[in-house]
Design a protein around this motif. Structure first.
Motif, PDB file in Angstrom:
ATOM      1  N   GLY A 255       5.483   1.748  -3.272  1.00 50.26           N
ATOM      2  CA  GLY A 255       6.089   2.115  -1.989  1.00 50.26           C
ATOM      3  C   GLY A 255       7.527   1.623  -1.924  1.00 50.26           C
ATOM      4  N   GLU A 256       8.065   1.621  -0.711  1.00 50.36           N
ATOM      5  CA  GLU A 256       9.484   1.291  -0.553  1.00 50.36           C
ATOM      6  C   GLU A 256       9.704  -0.217  -0.365  1.00 50.36           C
ATOM      7  OE1 GLU A 256      11.200   2.989   2.951  1.00 50.36           O
ATOM      8  OE2 GLU A 256      13.253   2.688   2.251  1.00 50.36           O
ATOM      9  N   ALA A 257       9.117  -0.760   0.682  1.00 49.98           N
ATOM     10  CA  ALA A 257       9.306  -2.183   0.999  1.00 49.98           C
ATOM     11  C   ALA A 257       8.225  -2.593   1.985  1.00 49.98           C
ATOM     12  CB  ALA A 257      10.684  -2.406   1.615  1.00 49.98           C
ATOM     13  N   PRO A 258       7.854  -3.864   2.005  1.00 54.97           N
ATOM     14  CA  PRO A 258       6.797  -4.297   2.939  1.00 54.97           C
ATOM     15  C   PRO A 258       7.237  -4.161   4.394  1.00 54.97           C
ATOM     16  CG  PRO A 258       7.390  -6.039   1.371  1.00 54.97           C
ATOM     17  CD  PRO A 258       8.392  -4.950   1.212  1.00 54.97           C
ATOM     18  N   GLY A 259       6.264  -3.990   5.253  1.00 56.75           N
ATOM     19  CA  GLY A 259       6.508  -4.000   6.693  1.00 56.75           C
ATOM     20  C   GLY A 259       6.016  -5.326   7.284  1.00 56.75           C
TER      21      GLY A 259
ATOM     22  N   GLU B  42       2.492  -6.610   6.095  1.00 61.03           N
ATOM     23  CA  GLU B  42       2.541  -7.028   4.688  1.00 61.03           C
ATOM     24  C   GLU B  42       3.267  -8.369   4.577  1.00 61.03           C
ATOM     25  OE1 GLU B  42       3.409  -3.936   5.796  1.00 61.03           O
ATOM     26  OE2 GLU B  42       1.592  -2.926   5.085  1.00 61.03           O
TER      27      GLU B  42
ATOM     28  N   PRO C 108       0.951  -5.778  -0.299  1.00 60.08           N
ATOM     29  CA  PRO C 108       1.483  -4.475   0.099  1.00 60.08           C
ATOM     30  C   PRO C 108       0.421  -3.591   0.753  1.00 60.08           C
ATOM     31  CG  PRO C 108       1.233  -4.588  -2.292  1.00 60.08           C
ATOM     32  CD  PRO C 108       0.891  -5.944  -1.759  1.00 60.08           C
ATOM     33  N   PHE C 109       0.886  -2.762   1.658  1.00 59.35           N
ATOM     34  CA  PHE C 109       0.053  -1.728   2.286  1.00 59.35           C
ATOM     35  C   PHE C 109      -1.248  -2.295   2.881  1.00 59.35           C
ATOM     36  CE2 PHE C 109       2.865   0.915  -0.297  1.00 59.35           C
ATOM     37  CZ  PHE C 109       3.198   1.887   0.621  1.00 59.35           C
TER      38      PHE C 109
ATOM     39  N   SER D 247      -0.343   2.024   7.690  1.00 52.18           N
ATOM     40  CA  SER D 247      -0.148   2.998   6.605  1.00 52.18           C
ATOM     41  C   SER D 247      -0.982   2.610   5.388  1.00 52.18           C
ATOM     42  CB  SER D 247       1.329   3.166   6.256  1.00 52.18           C
ATOM     43  OG  SER D 247       1.903   1.946   5.955  1.00 52.18           O
TER      44      SER D 247
ATOM     45  N   ASN E  86       5.799  -2.547  -4.387  1.00 47.23           N
ATOM     46  CA  ASN E  86       6.917  -1.911  -3.687  1.00 47.23           C
ATOM     47  C   ASN E  86       8.187  -2.055  -4.514  1.00 47.23           C
ATOM     48  OD1 ASN E  86       6.033  -0.963  -0.998  1.00 47.23           O
ATOM     49  ND2 ASN E  86       5.424  -3.104  -0.731  1.00 47.23           N
TER      50      ASN E  86
ATOM     51  N   HIS F 136       4.827   9.432   1.878  1.00 45.81           N
ATOM     52  CA  HIS F 136       4.474   8.060   2.241  1.00 45.81           C
ATOM     53  C   HIS F 136       3.436   8.117   3.363  1.00 45.81           C
ATOM     54  CE1 HIS F 136       4.876   3.969   3.634  1.00 45.81           C
ATOM     55  NE2 HIS F 136       5.640   3.696   2.600  1.00 45.81           N
TER      56      HIS F 136
END
Ligand code: URA
Length: 295
Positions: A143-147, A150, A156-157, A161, A183, A261
């Motif tokens: 993926g792109e980057a943690p939120g 996360e 991650p993830f 999502s 990510n 995504h």
């Protein structure tokens, strides 16, 4: 001084201010006291101006040769590993490349990232989000980057999502023991903003090495930024998704696919139809791809 408990009105006002900050993207407290950076830079400008005014007049005239100023002592290269101040971005990217290239295993790579100080996101994130799942799996998703979730859990993830990603994978009989997830950028950008090109460039050698060490048979890029960064494409995700491409791990070339995504699917559920096709293509590719030779 006697501190009064906030009245209802104070509490409402504080809640309003807090809500405003959250909506504006503020999600971490960097210090106890506010710092007025505008005042700081104004003070720097005015002290530079007084130094100029106090300098001998010839020094600022373009027509009078300057006396040779003593050259400043060479600045030692700032180590990006366990250093104090972060190094300039281009130096950080070079150091990231060197550090990543020298990691013989995923464990060492993770430990190097823990010590790496070259990416400014590390200083605002709560923790490193390195990977989840099974590093031996034949399928790797990036993926792109943690939120926010996360960043809290360190995996991650794991947020909304992530739950949707789990359902997408379950549709082809894969759970987190059957895939490896990471990510491009392993630290959460403040307020979930998009990582800057510089931040991405600094982190890129690490995710490249992570893919090389995990050595999957199929790579899936989740979303446009991951696909553009790893597969070097310029197309947006709507055009790029569902098309098999190649990813060179440095050790071998593996098939790679970009798909929407899951965060996009949460906003645009109609895209799920296309992702379903992508999941079937991944399943077929995994079924047809030759088994990886044991390490
Ligand atoms: N979005 C991502 O790209 N990665 C995560 O880990 C979570 C959300």
């Amino acid at each position: 001084m006697l501190l009064m408990a906030p009245t209802l009105n104070d509490r409402d006002a504080l809640a309003d201010i807090l809500a405003f900050h959250v909506e504006a993207g503020v999600d971490v407290a960097l210090g106890e006291e506010p710092v007025d950076r505008f005042a700081e830079s104004a003070a720097e400008r005015s002290s530079a101006a007084s130094r100029m005014a106090a300098a001998p007049s010839g020094e600022s005239s373009p027509h009078v040769p300057r006396a040779a100023a003593p050259s400043p002592a060479p600045r030692p290269a700032t180590p990006a590993i366990a250093g104090e101040a972060p190094p300039p971005p281009d130096l950080a990217a070079v150091e990231a490349r060197e550090a990543a290239a020298n990691a013989p295993t995923l464990e060492v790579l993770e430990a190097l990232l823990e010590k790496f100080d070259g990416c400014p996101l590390k200083h605002t994130a709560t923790r490193l989000v390195f990977a989840d799942g099974n590093p031996q799996a034949r399928l790797m998703l990036v993926g792109e980057a943690p939120g926010r979730d996360e960043d809290i859990e360190g995996k991650p993830f794991v947020g909304r999502s992530g739950k949707l990603l789990d359902r997408m994978l379950a549709a082809i009989g894969i759970d987190r023991t059957g895939c490896y997830i990471a990510n491009v950028v392993p630290w959460r950008p403040p307020g979930n903003r998009t990582p800057t090109p510089q931040e991405t460039a600094i982190c890129l050698p690490f995710i490249r090495r992570q893919i090389e060490l995990a050595n999957p048979d199929v790579l899936v890029c989740l979303g446009g930024p991951s696909a553009q960064t790893l597969l070097g494409i310029r197309d947006g995700i709507t055009k790029a998704r569902g098309r098999w491409m190649e990813y060179d791990t440095s050790s071998r070339v593996i098939p790679a696919l970009a798909t929407f995504h899951p965060a996009y699917l949460l906003r645009s559920p109609l895209g799920k139809r296309m992702v379903w096709r992508d999941m079937l293509a991944i399943e077929a590719r995994l079924a047809g791809a030759p088994e990886r030779a044991p390490d």
